[in-house]
Enzyme design. Structure first.
Site, PDB file in Angstrom:
ATOM      1  N   CYS A   6    -100.121 -24.642  26.262  1.00  0.00           N
ATOM      2  CA  CYS A   6    -100.372 -25.496  27.406  1.00  0.00           C
ATOM      3  C   CYS A   6    -100.126 -24.729  28.744  1.00  0.00           C
ATOM      4  CB  CYS A   6     -99.452 -26.591  27.251  1.00  0.00           C
ATOM      5  SG  CYS A   6     -99.679 -27.400  25.607  1.00  0.00           S
ATOM      6  N   ARG A  13    -104.514 -18.574  28.262  1.00  0.00           N
ATOM      7  CA  ARG A  13    -103.300 -18.926  27.519  1.00  0.00           C
ATOM      8  C   ARG A  13    -103.889 -19.519  25.957  1.00  0.00           C
ATOM      9  NH1 ARG A  13     -98.502 -19.208  30.463  1.00  0.00           N
ATOM     10  NH2 ARG A  13     -97.868 -21.118  29.082  1.00  0.00           N
ATOM     11  N   TRP A  29    -102.822 -27.507  24.373  1.00  0.00           N
ATOM     12  CA  TRP A  29    -103.148 -26.889  23.220  1.00  0.00           C
ATOM     13  C   TRP A  29    -102.421 -27.577  22.072  1.00  0.00           C
ATOM     14  CZ3 TRP A  29     -99.979 -24.433  19.373  1.00  0.00           C
ATOM     15  CH2 TRP A  29    -100.628 -23.453  18.632  1.00  0.00           C
ATOM     16  N   ASN A  49     -95.511 -29.129  28.864  1.00  0.00           N
ATOM     17  CA  ASN A  49     -95.537 -28.321  27.884  1.00  0.00           C
ATOM     18  C   ASN A  49     -94.289 -28.178  27.094  1.00  0.00           C
ATOM     19  OD1 ASN A  49     -97.905 -27.277  29.372  1.00  0.00           O
ATOM     20  ND2 ASN A  49     -96.980 -25.383  30.082  1.00  0.00           N
ATOM     21  N   GLY A  50     -94.605 -27.888  25.901  1.00  0.00           N
ATOM     22  CA  GLY A  50     -93.339 -27.809  24.880  1.00  0.00           C
ATOM     23  C   GLY A  50     -93.362 -28.964  23.978  1.00  0.00           C
ATOM     24  N   GLU A  72    -101.599  -3.425  12.652  1.00  0.00           N
ATOM     25  CA  GLU A  72    -102.257  -3.916  13.907  1.00  0.00           C
ATOM     26  C   GLU A  72    -103.640  -4.013  13.872  1.00  0.00           C
ATOM     27  OE1 GLU A  72    -100.972  -5.241  16.499  1.00  0.00           O
ATOM     28  OE2 GLU A  72    -102.672  -4.957  18.079  1.00  0.00           O
ATOM     29  N   LYS A  82    -105.869  -7.288  14.467  1.00  0.00           N
ATOM     30  CA  LYS A  82    -106.986  -7.460  15.683  1.00  0.00           C
ATOM     31  C   LYS A  82    -108.115  -8.082  15.074  1.00  0.00           C
ATOM     32  CE  LYS A  82    -105.312  -7.409  18.663  1.00  0.00           C
ATOM     33  NZ  LYS A  82    -103.930  -7.198  18.939  1.00  0.00           N
ATOM     34  N   GLU A 123    -107.827 -11.781  13.914  1.00  0.00           N
ATOM     35  CA  GLU A 123    -107.548 -12.726  15.070  1.00  0.00           C
ATOM     36  C   GLU A 123    -108.845 -13.234  16.209  1.00  0.00           C
ATOM     37  OE1 GLU A 123    -104.674 -12.294  17.868  1.00  0.00           O
ATOM     38  OE2 GLU A 123    -104.937 -10.013  18.029  1.00  0.00           O
ATOM     39  N   HIS A 150    -100.124  -0.847  -5.951  1.00  0.00           N
ATOM     40  CA  HIS A 150     -99.399  -1.863  -6.334  1.00  0.00           C
ATOM     41  C   HIS A 150     -99.827  -3.146  -6.526  1.00  0.00           C
ATOM     42  CE1 HIS A 150     -96.251   1.100  -6.839  1.00  0.00           C
ATOM     43  NE2 HIS A 150     -96.359   1.565  -5.528  1.00  0.00           N
ATOM     44  N   LYS A 194    -102.117 -17.260  24.176  1.00  0.00           N
ATOM     45  CA  LYS A 194    -101.718 -16.074  24.565  1.00  0.00           C
ATOM     46  C   LYS A 194    -100.214 -15.861  24.645  1.00  0.00           C
ATOM     47  CE  LYS A 194    -102.141 -11.941  26.649  1.00  0.00           C
ATOM     48  NZ  LYS A 194    -102.434 -10.877  25.484  1.00  0.00           N
TER      49      LYS A 194
HETATM   50  C1  AGP Z   1    -101.646 -10.039  19.553  1.00  0.00           C
HETATM   51  O1  AGP Z   1    -103.037  -9.729  19.573  1.00  0.00           O
HETATM   52  C2  AGP Z   1    -101.390 -11.567  19.189  1.00  0.00           C
HETATM   53  N1  AGP Z   1    -102.180 -12.520  20.177  1.00  0.00           N
HETATM   54  C3  AGP Z   1     -99.827 -11.838  19.062  1.00  0.00           C
HETATM   55  O2  AGP Z   1     -99.741 -11.226  17.847  1.00  0.00           O
HETATM   56  C4  AGP Z   1     -98.913 -11.612  19.943  1.00  0.00           C
HETATM   57  O3  AGP Z   1     -98.715 -10.227  19.945  1.00  0.00           O
HETATM   58  C5  AGP Z   1     -97.507 -12.161  19.779  1.00  0.00           C
HETATM   59  O4  AGP Z   1     -97.606 -13.600  20.040  1.00  0.00           O
HETATM   60  C6  AGP Z   1     -96.249 -11.892  20.480  1.00  0.00           C
HETATM   61  O5  AGP Z   1     -96.575 -12.171  21.845  1.00  0.00           O
HETATM   62  P1  AGP Z   1     -95.512 -11.609  22.959  1.00  0.00           P
HETATM   63  O6  AGP Z   1     -95.864  -9.881  23.013  1.00  0.00           O
HETATM   64  O7  AGP Z   1     -96.128 -11.991  23.946  1.00  0.00           O
HETATM   65  O8  AGP Z   1     -94.200 -11.716  22.571  1.00  0.00           O
END
Ligand code: AGP
Length: 607
Positions: free
Chosen positions: A2, A27, A73, A99-100, A480, A484, A487, A503, A602
């Site tokens: 949010c 965000r 959100w 927010n929260g 990673e 990517k 997501e 394995h 974000k």
């Molecule tokens: C990254 O592409 C993601 N959106 C997510 O995994 C992110 O890295 C994670 O939420 C951690 O965020 P931060 O680096 O702001 O702590």
């Protein structure tokens, strides 16, 4: 997650709020709304979906100069117009954005319902508006304060009332809130990007603090009415940095910014005479740094992958035992804090709830925790015992790219610094510096292959599952790459150590499940090649990311992307970039919203 924006001043508040909400879009959100103070009433407009829909619905009636806005959100209650914020009390005199998560909202709601209050939404937040209305006696601050004492959970809130026009009250406990200080106008926001178009002067609220803004001033105090003196800080981000600048997507822009953002990370931090790195904000003496016997790094998502690579680098280069752990896991396993251990929390946003809580838990047990963050003034940056900023510039796309390579930069610098204090000679330090200084140009060479990478992405974007495989420092890079891809393109992907496929994951291999192999030119190359052959023997298609000139790999793989030859420690940098590009082009091909993928945020400020 949010987002909050509040404004009071001479401008048309609706314009400022909608503009601020646009800036907060990155965000992640599913609905949005604003509330504007009219002469003696509050006017609310809410919409499910994008800010553009909200903007279209605006009319001349939203003409006041004080207002609050929100991007939601969903956590409690489905995504719809009713559940979107702001929420009003029954008489529509008080309006709140939150927010929260309010953990005891059910209990509070039942109490209010017994008193005859009717709830319109299924959110946890609406209870705040009704409680403030119930407790209002002499001032909005008093009513907010009395309400906050009843809440359990996390909040960043902004509140306004038709009874006190021109005033907004904010409070923070676990969800960031920042005051934007203008000339004859004031802002309140969950994120500095929302106010950057209007002011660069900000004040960060801490947990347990409240603020009252009017167009002329801001007043900060704690929950016991004690005045808290705050420092005005200057944001060093430029407005252009949070704009697309000719790119269609922020993610593409941020991928292409990496030669520059990496350079910004190491420039000014290298001491050429001593062949070492100089990191000013660590708050540790050379003696204390020499006494470190073990390093533990924590992070989430992409930052966790950077932490893993950091642990390989620090152990290999600085010869300090080092491990990486998910912050969400360390937090609840009652960690043993060893006296000579140094802890590092890595977070682009500096607000990730899992990492922040883990850091606090470690500090409670006596740990010294350094922070590696991008966002200046973020909570982790402020609460850590020292740390280093990435200087990556604002990262707007939800999928982290340039922040990841900047996080790596800090780990390279830390490794050099520790190594020079221990066993590295001047000569070795200089070779290290030469290697890292070549990286921006080498990444430029990878970026120049965009067309070829897009063609490959086009051919594989129909896959339903993809494996990413690497070993050593390239294993976290494989993780990673998989993160990517899933997501932003929603293709299921799994990253694993190439050695581990036998394995289990090899059972997935067939003509329809391609594998992306990361193949360096060190002693592990032969072993990874054997794994590649095992996949080919089972009719699996292979995309190889390999070092230029590796003809054997080119002959074995179905497709190959070459990266320039480098010192083997630098391949995480060079090999993650083609993976970012592959994901980006796959997502484009599939018509996905690259910058704001579904369900993601974000900055993840809830557990
Ligand atoms: C990254 O592409 C993601 N959106 C997510 O995994 C992110 O890295 C994670 O939420 C951690 O965020 P931060 O680096 O702001 O702590």
């Amino acid at each position: 997650m949010c987002g909050i924006i509040g404004y009071t001043g001479p401008r048309n508040a609706a314009d400022v709020l909608v503009e601020g909400l646009k800036r907060l879009e990155y965000r992640g959100y599913d609905s949005a709304g604003i509330c504007i103070a009219q002469s003696d009433s509050l006017k609310v407009l809410k919409r499910a979906g994008k800010i553009a829909v909200l903007r279209e619905a605006l009319d001349d009636q939203f003409s006041g100069t004080t207002g609050i806005g929100h991007t939601r959100w969903a956590t409690h209650g489905e995504v719809n117009e009713t559940n979107a914020h702001p929420h009003l009390d029954s008489k529509e005199e008080f309006s709140i954005v939150h927010n929260g998560i309010i953990e005891n909202y059910q209990q509070l709601k039942q109490g209010l319902e017994h008193e005859g209050v009717t709830f319109l939404t299924t959110t946890d937040s609406e209870v705040i508006a009704h409680l403030i209305a119930k407790h209002y006696q002499e001032s909005l601050e008093q009513a907010v304060r009395d309400t906050l004492f009843l809440l359990k959970g996390t909040y960043g809130i902004a509140v306004m009332s038709s009874r006190e026009p021109g005033k907004i009250v904010g409070a923070r406990n676990g969800s960031p809130l920042v005051i934007g200080v203008g000339d004859g106008e004031m802002f309140l926001a969950s994120d500095v990007t929302a106010v950057l178009a209007y002011t660069k002067q900000v004040v960060y609220l801490n947990d347990g603090e409240m603020v009252t803004i009017t167009s002329r001033e801001f007043r900060t105090q704690d929950l016991h009415e004690r005045i808290v003196q705050k420092q005005i800080e200057l944001i060093d981000w430029e407005l252009e940095q949070i704009e697309r600048q000719g790119y269609k997507q922020f993610m593409e822009k941020e991928i292409h910014e990496q030669p520059e953002s990496i350079k910004r990370g190491f420039q000014g931090r290298i001491n050429y005479d001593q062949a070492t790195a100089h990191l000013g904000g660590l708050n540790m003496s050379p003696q204390e740094l020499r006494e470190v016997e073990r390093i533990r790094i924590i992070g989430a998502g992409t930052s966790y992958h950077a932490a893993m690579i950091g642990s390989y680098l620090l152990e290999q280069i600085a010869r300090i035992p080092c491990s990486a752990e998910l912050s969400s896991e360390i937090r609840y396993r009652n960690p043993v804090v060893e006296p000579k251990s140094l802890y590092i929390a890595v977070s682009q946003s500096g607000e990730t709830a899992d990492t922040l809580s883990a850091m606090r838990e470690l500090q409670r047990k006596g740990a010294r925790v350094l922070g590696i963050c991008n966002v200046v003034g973020s909570t982790i940056a402020r609460e850590s015992d020292g740390g280093v900023y990435l200087h990556s510039g604002p990262e707007i796309a939800v999928a982290s790219t340039k922040a990841f390579t900047s996080q790596l930069t800090i780990f390279y610098l830390l490794s050099l610094m520790f190594a020079r204090q221990r066993h590295y000679s001047v000569d070795e330090g200089q070779q290290f510096i030469q290697a890292i200084e070549k990286v921006p140009e080498q990444i430029g060479a990878v970026l120049a292959q965009a067309q070829q990478i897009q063609d490959i992405a086009r051919r594989y974007s129909g896959a339903r599952n993809v494996l990413f495989l690497g070993r050593g420092k390239l294993f976290p890079v494989a993780l990673e790459g998989a993160l990517k891809l899933k997501e932003i393109s929603y293709i299921h992907a799994e990253g694993c150590s190439a050695a581990e496929i036998k394995h289990g994951p090899i059972a997935l291999i067939n003509e329809e499940t391609p594998s992306v192999f990361l193949i360096g030119d060190d002693f592990l190359r032969e072993k990874v090649l054997s794994n590649l052959k095992e996949v080919k023997a089972r009719k699996g298609k292979v995309i190889a990311i390999a070092v230029e000139g590796d003809q054997e790999v080119a002959d074995l793989a179905d497709d190959v992307i070459f990266v320039p030859h480098a010192w083997e420690c630098m391949y995480p940098y060079l090999m993650v970039v083609p993976l970012q590009m592959l994901s980006f082009y796959c997502a484009l091909e599939l018509g996905c919203n690259v910058d704001q993928p579904r369900n993601l945020a974000k900055s993840v400020t809830v557990e």
